[in-house]
Design a protein around this motif. Structure first.
Motif, PDB file in Angstrom:
ATOM      1  N   HIS A  91     -37.054  -7.939   0.646  1.00  7.82           N
ATOM      2  CA  HIS A  91     -35.747  -7.337   1.941  1.00  7.82           C
ATOM      3  C   HIS A  91     -34.653  -7.264   1.029  1.00  7.82           C
ATOM      4  O   HIS A  91     -34.736  -9.039   0.796  1.00  7.82           O
ATOM      5  CB  HIS A  91     -35.663  -6.952   3.219  1.00  7.82           C
ATOM      6  CG  HIS A  91     -35.525  -8.237   3.943  1.00  7.82           C
ATOM      7  ND1 HIS A  91     -34.589  -8.902   3.766  1.00  7.82           N
ATOM      8  CD2 HIS A  91     -36.540  -9.216   4.663  1.00  7.82           C
ATOM      9  CE1 HIS A  91     -34.300  -9.507   4.665  1.00  7.82           C
ATOM     10  NE2 HIS A  91     -35.586 -10.110   4.679  1.00  7.82           N
ATOM     11  N   GLY A  92     -33.190  -6.999   0.792  1.00 13.65           N
ATOM     12  CA  GLY A  92     -32.115  -7.270   0.607  1.00 13.65           C
ATOM     13  C   GLY A  92     -31.621  -7.502   1.326  1.00 13.65           C
ATOM     14  O   GLY A  92     -31.952  -7.971   2.840  1.00 13.65           O
ATOM     15  N   GLY A  93     -30.038  -7.923   1.481  1.00 15.59           N
ATOM     16  CA  GLY A  93     -28.952  -8.352   2.638  1.00 15.59           C
ATOM     17  C   GLY A  93     -28.738  -9.516   1.757  1.00 15.59           C
ATOM     18  O   GLY A  93     -28.184  -9.746   2.943  1.00 15.59           O
ATOM     19  N   GLY A  94     -28.665  -9.371   0.678  1.00 17.46           N
ATOM     20  CA  GLY A  94     -27.729 -10.731   0.093  1.00 17.46           C
ATOM     21  C   GLY A  94     -28.256 -11.867   0.866  1.00 17.46           C
ATOM     22  O   GLY A  94     -27.008 -13.164   1.207  1.00 17.46           O
ATOM     23  N   PHE A  95     -29.694 -12.197   1.119  1.00 20.41           N
ATOM     24  CA  PHE A  95     -30.076 -13.638   1.498  1.00 20.41           C
ATOM     25  C   PHE A  95     -29.264 -13.767   2.375  1.00 20.41           C
ATOM     26  O   PHE A  95     -30.018 -14.867   3.108  1.00 20.41           O
ATOM     27  CB  PHE A  95     -29.432 -14.754   1.060  1.00 20.41           C
ATOM     28  CG  PHE A  95     -29.796 -14.799  -0.744  1.00 20.41           C
ATOM     29  CD1 PHE A  95     -30.449 -14.830  -1.749  1.00 20.41           C
ATOM     30  CD2 PHE A  95     -28.185 -14.022  -1.217  1.00 20.41           C
ATOM     31  CE1 PHE A  95     -30.705 -14.702  -2.577  1.00 20.41           C
ATOM     32  CE2 PHE A  95     -28.141 -14.853  -3.289  1.00 20.41           C
ATOM     33  CZ  PHE A  95     -29.454 -14.072  -3.385  1.00 20.41           C
ATOM     34  N   SER A 126     -29.540 -16.790   5.374  1.00 17.33           N
ATOM     35  CA  SER A 126     -28.641 -17.580   5.163  1.00 17.33           C
ATOM     36  C   SER A 126     -27.050 -17.309   5.964  1.00 17.33           C
ATOM     37  O   SER A 126     -27.646 -16.486   6.236  1.00 17.33           O
ATOM     38  CB  SER A 126     -27.841 -17.574   3.533  1.00 17.33           C
ATOM     39  OG  SER A 126     -28.830 -18.028   2.702  1.00 17.33           O
ATOM     40  N   PRO A 127     -26.561 -17.400   5.934  1.00 16.89           N
ATOM     41  CA  PRO A 127     -26.013 -19.302   5.495  1.00 16.89           C
ATOM     42  C   PRO A 127     -26.738 -19.888   6.295  1.00 16.89           C
ATOM     43  O   PRO A 127     -26.475 -21.245   6.246  1.00 16.89           O
ATOM     44  CB  PRO A 127     -24.249 -19.528   6.866  1.00 16.89           C
ATOM     45  CG  PRO A 127     -24.545 -18.196   7.505  1.00 16.89           C
ATOM     46  CD  PRO A 127     -25.204 -17.121   6.970  1.00 16.89           C
ATOM     47  N   GLU A 128     -27.244 -20.142   7.609  1.00 17.74           N
ATOM     48  CA  GLU A 128     -28.164 -21.106   8.660  1.00 17.74           C
ATOM     49  C   GLU A 128     -29.389 -21.919   8.023  1.00 17.74           C
ATOM     50  O   GLU A 128     -29.284 -22.595   7.896  1.00 17.74           O
ATOM     51  CB  GLU A 128     -28.575 -19.954  10.144  1.00 17.74           C
ATOM     52  CG  GLU A 128     -27.782 -19.730  10.951  1.00 17.74           C
ATOM     53  CD  GLU A 128     -27.405 -18.219  10.797  1.00 17.74           C
ATOM     54  OE1 GLU A 128     -27.515 -17.577  11.202  1.00 17.74           O
ATOM     55  OE2 GLU A 128     -27.593 -18.062   9.547  1.00 17.74           O
ATOM     56  N   HIS A 129     -29.748 -21.054   6.628  1.00 22.41           N
ATOM     57  CA  HIS A 129     -31.351 -21.150   5.793  1.00 22.41           C
ATOM     58  C   HIS A 129     -30.774 -21.572   4.504  1.00 22.41           C
ATOM     59  O   HIS A 129     -30.721 -19.838   3.898  1.00 22.41           O
ATOM     60  CB  HIS A 129     -31.971 -20.562   6.014  1.00 22.41           C
ATOM     61  CG  HIS A 129     -31.874 -20.800   7.144  1.00 22.41           C
ATOM     62  ND1 HIS A 129     -32.639 -20.031   8.450  1.00 22.41           N
ATOM     63  CD2 HIS A 129     -33.095 -22.052   7.730  1.00 22.41           C
ATOM     64  CE1 HIS A 129     -32.856 -20.621   9.795  1.00 22.41           C
ATOM     65  NE2 HIS A 129     -33.447 -21.342   9.533  1.00 22.41           N
ATOM     66  N   LYS A 130     -29.856 -22.493   3.661  1.00 20.70           N
ATOM     67  CA  LYS A 130     -29.385 -22.612   2.412  1.00 20.70           C
ATOM     68  C   LYS A 130     -29.970 -22.867   1.399  1.00 20.70           C
ATOM     69  O   LYS A 130     -31.315 -23.111   2.163  1.00 20.70           O
ATOM     70  CB  LYS A 130     -28.214 -23.475   2.565  1.00 20.70           C
ATOM     71  CG  LYS A 130     -27.296 -23.675   3.432  1.00 20.70           C
ATOM     72  CD  LYS A 130     -25.654 -22.386   2.768  1.00 20.70           C
ATOM     73  CE  LYS A 130     -25.089 -22.929   3.188  1.00 20.70           C
ATOM     74  NZ  LYS A 130     -23.586 -22.013   2.947  1.00 20.70           N
ATOM     75  N   TYR A 131     -30.153 -21.808   0.819  1.00 18.40           N
ATOM     76  CA  TYR A 131     -30.758 -22.247  -0.885  1.00 18.40           C
ATOM     77  C   TYR A 131     -31.817 -23.841  -1.053  1.00 18.40           C
ATOM     78  O   TYR A 131     -30.450 -25.101  -0.810  1.00 18.40           O
ATOM     79  CB  TYR A 131     -30.255 -22.066  -2.156  1.00 18.40           C
ATOM     80  CG  TYR A 131     -30.665 -22.166  -4.018  1.00 18.40           C
ATOM     81  CD1 TYR A 131     -32.247 -21.502  -3.281  1.00 18.40           C
ATOM     82  CD2 TYR A 131     -30.931 -23.925  -4.618  1.00 18.40           C
ATOM     83  CE1 TYR A 131     -32.836 -21.991  -5.112  1.00 18.40           C
ATOM     84  CE2 TYR A 131     -31.502 -23.753  -4.870  1.00 18.40           C
ATOM     85  CZ  TYR A 131     -32.134 -23.321  -5.185  1.00 18.40           C
ATOM     86  OH  TYR A 131     -33.205 -23.326  -6.893  1.00 18.40           O
ATOM     87  N   TYR A 225     -23.882 -14.772  -2.263  1.00 20.77           N
ATOM     88  CA  TYR A 225     -23.759 -16.415  -2.889  1.00 20.77           C
ATOM     89  C   TYR A 225     -23.618 -17.539  -2.088  1.00 20.77           C
ATOM     90  O   TYR A 225     -23.751 -18.045  -2.282  1.00 20.77           O
ATOM     91  CB  TYR A 225     -23.526 -16.207  -3.837  1.00 20.77           C
ATOM     92  CG  TYR A 225     -24.878 -15.402  -5.137  1.00 20.77           C
ATOM     93  CD1 TYR A 225     -25.245 -17.055  -5.768  1.00 20.77           C
ATOM     94  CD2 TYR A 225     -25.014 -14.731  -5.203  1.00 20.77           C
ATOM     95  CE1 TYR A 225     -26.707 -17.308  -6.361  1.00 20.77           C
ATOM     96  CE2 TYR A 225     -26.262 -14.910  -6.592  1.00 20.77           C
ATOM     97  CZ  TYR A 225     -27.095 -15.475  -7.098  1.00 20.77           C
ATOM     98  OH  TYR A 225     -28.167 -14.983  -7.513  1.00 20.77           O
ATOM     99  N   VAL A 226     -21.985 -17.305  -1.707  1.00 24.41           N
ATOM    100  CA  VAL A 226     -21.270 -18.331  -0.694  1.00 24.41           C
ATOM    101  C   VAL A 226     -21.796 -18.987  -0.039  1.00 24.41           C
ATOM    102  O   VAL A 226     -22.250 -19.700   0.733  1.00 24.41           O
ATOM    103  CB  VAL A 226     -19.394 -17.872   0.237  1.00 24.41           C
ATOM    104  CG1 VAL A 226     -19.419 -18.357   1.177  1.00 24.41           C
ATOM    105  CG2 VAL A 226     -19.334 -17.110  -1.155  1.00 24.41           C
ATOM    106  N   ASN A 227     -22.728 -17.367   1.194  1.00 20.81           N
ATOM    107  CA  ASN A 227     -23.664 -17.725   2.563  1.00 20.81           C
ATOM    108  C   ASN A 227     -24.879 -18.731   1.702  1.00 20.81           C
ATOM    109  O   ASN A 227     -25.120 -19.553   2.458  1.00 20.81           O
ATOM    110  CB  ASN A 227     -23.826 -16.631   2.398  1.00 20.81           C
ATOM    111  CG  ASN A 227     -23.007 -16.005   3.336  1.00 20.81           C
ATOM    112  OD1 ASN A 227     -22.024 -16.487   3.621  1.00 20.81           O
ATOM    113  ND2 ASN A 227     -22.626 -14.911   3.866  1.00 20.81           N
TER     114      ASN A 227
END
Length: 322
Positions: A91-95, A126-131, A225-227
């Motif tokens: 799914h989408g949602g900006g990560f 994200s942002p709890e789980h980063k790349y 992307y910042v997240n």
């Protein structure tokens, strides 16, 4: 895409207007914590998950495929076979937002129209789980399906991947990761719905499709992307920004491109790069459509047409079990 003014499809406009009205029933998004943002997003999207085709079978699992916990939901339509070919859908949602619940009807529509199973994935947000936490777990899931897919009634030799926006990013990145470890044949095809492949958004795209009242502007897109990233320098990592990747060796790929989308330029750039890399790519622009337009399937013909096209692409790509 021509620089002339574009007009949003009237049925998509109704979809956007109703979404705007639903958002207005809640506090300003920027004032909410990330868990609260997700709760509101689920409530706003609930209208668009209603109805749709019934499945012959459905299964949900919460398990660790090898790199951390995932929740998955498997939809199997009548006549899909056992084991069935399967589309792994992200799914989408900006990560940052959404889930297999917000995208449940879309996944059922693909399954019913294509005659294959669809495996929805609740990857860590994200942002709890980063790349690259989400990417690590998605790659592990694909390897688990290779070895254990039949436990779900899924054919490990007929797996495709797909997703919308950030989900399209993760699909391509996961396929690149798998290819790098010698598993290039595991993913038979990729369905990319209005993919988000880079934090770079041009001034022209912002002027034409962003700004007040748009479904998404540049500031919002880049905030995702910042997240997602721990450090902005990671935006140069090809697996975080697949527009920078060496795309050679990817499987056949279909780019669904809404005409009136801030991110349309990214799919068009991806098409050019895929062709240069000799990847079998199909791209189609949907007139009057915006970002997230597939969710409007209950009210908009252009959304139904795009879903049908995507289902046909995946079905054809997985027709041969060899």
């Amino acid at each position: 895409m021509a620089a002339s003014k574009v007009t949003i499809d009237p049925e998509i406009r109704l979809f956007l207007d109703e979404m705007t009205a639903r958002w207005a029933q809640h506090p300003p998004f920027a004032d909410l914590s990330f868990p609260e943002q997700r709760r509101v997003s689920e409530a706003v999207r609930a209208r668009w998950t209603e109805g749709g085709p019934a499945m012959a079978g459905a299964e949900e699992r919460l398990f660790d495929p090898g790199a951390g916990e995932l929740r998955i939901r498997v939809h199997k339509p009548e006549g899909a076979g056992d084991p069935a070919p399967a589309l792994v859908y992200l799914h989408g949602g900006g990560f940052t937002l959404f889930s297999i619940d917000t995208h449940d009807r879309l996944m059922r529509e693909y399954a019913a129209r294509g005659g294959f199973a669809v495996i929805g994935v609740d990857y860590p947000l994200s942002p709890e789980h980063k790349y690259p936490v989400a990417l690590d777990r998605i790659e592990a899931l694909m390897l688990w399906l290779r070895d254990n897919g039949r436990d779900l009634g899924v054919d490990p030799h007929r797996l495709a991947m797909g997703g919308d926006s950030a989900g399209a990013n993760l699909s391509i990145a996961a396929a690149l990761r798998l290819a790098a470890r010698g598993e290039a044949g595991l993913v038979r095809a990729i369905l990319s719905n209005y993919g988000y492949f880079s934090p770079e958004v041009s001034d022209e795209a912002e002027a034409r499709f962003g700004g007040p009242g748009s479904i998404m502007d540049r500031a919002e897109a880049q905030s995702y992307y910042v997240n997602y990233l721990s450090d902005w320098a990671e935006a140069d990592d090809p697996l975080a920004s697949p527009l920078l990747a060496d795309l050679a060796g990817l499987p056949p790929l279909f780019l669904v491109i809404p005409e009136c989308d801030l991110l349309a330029e990214q799919s068009l750039a991806m098409e050019t790069r895929l062709r240069r890399a000799a990847v079998d790519v199909k791209a189609k622009i949907y007139p009057g459509a915006t970002h997230s337009f597939l969710e409007a399937m209950s009210v908009a013909k252009v959304a139904r047409d795009a879903i049908e096209d995507g289902a046909d692409f995946i079905r054809q790509a997985m027709a041969d079990p060899s």
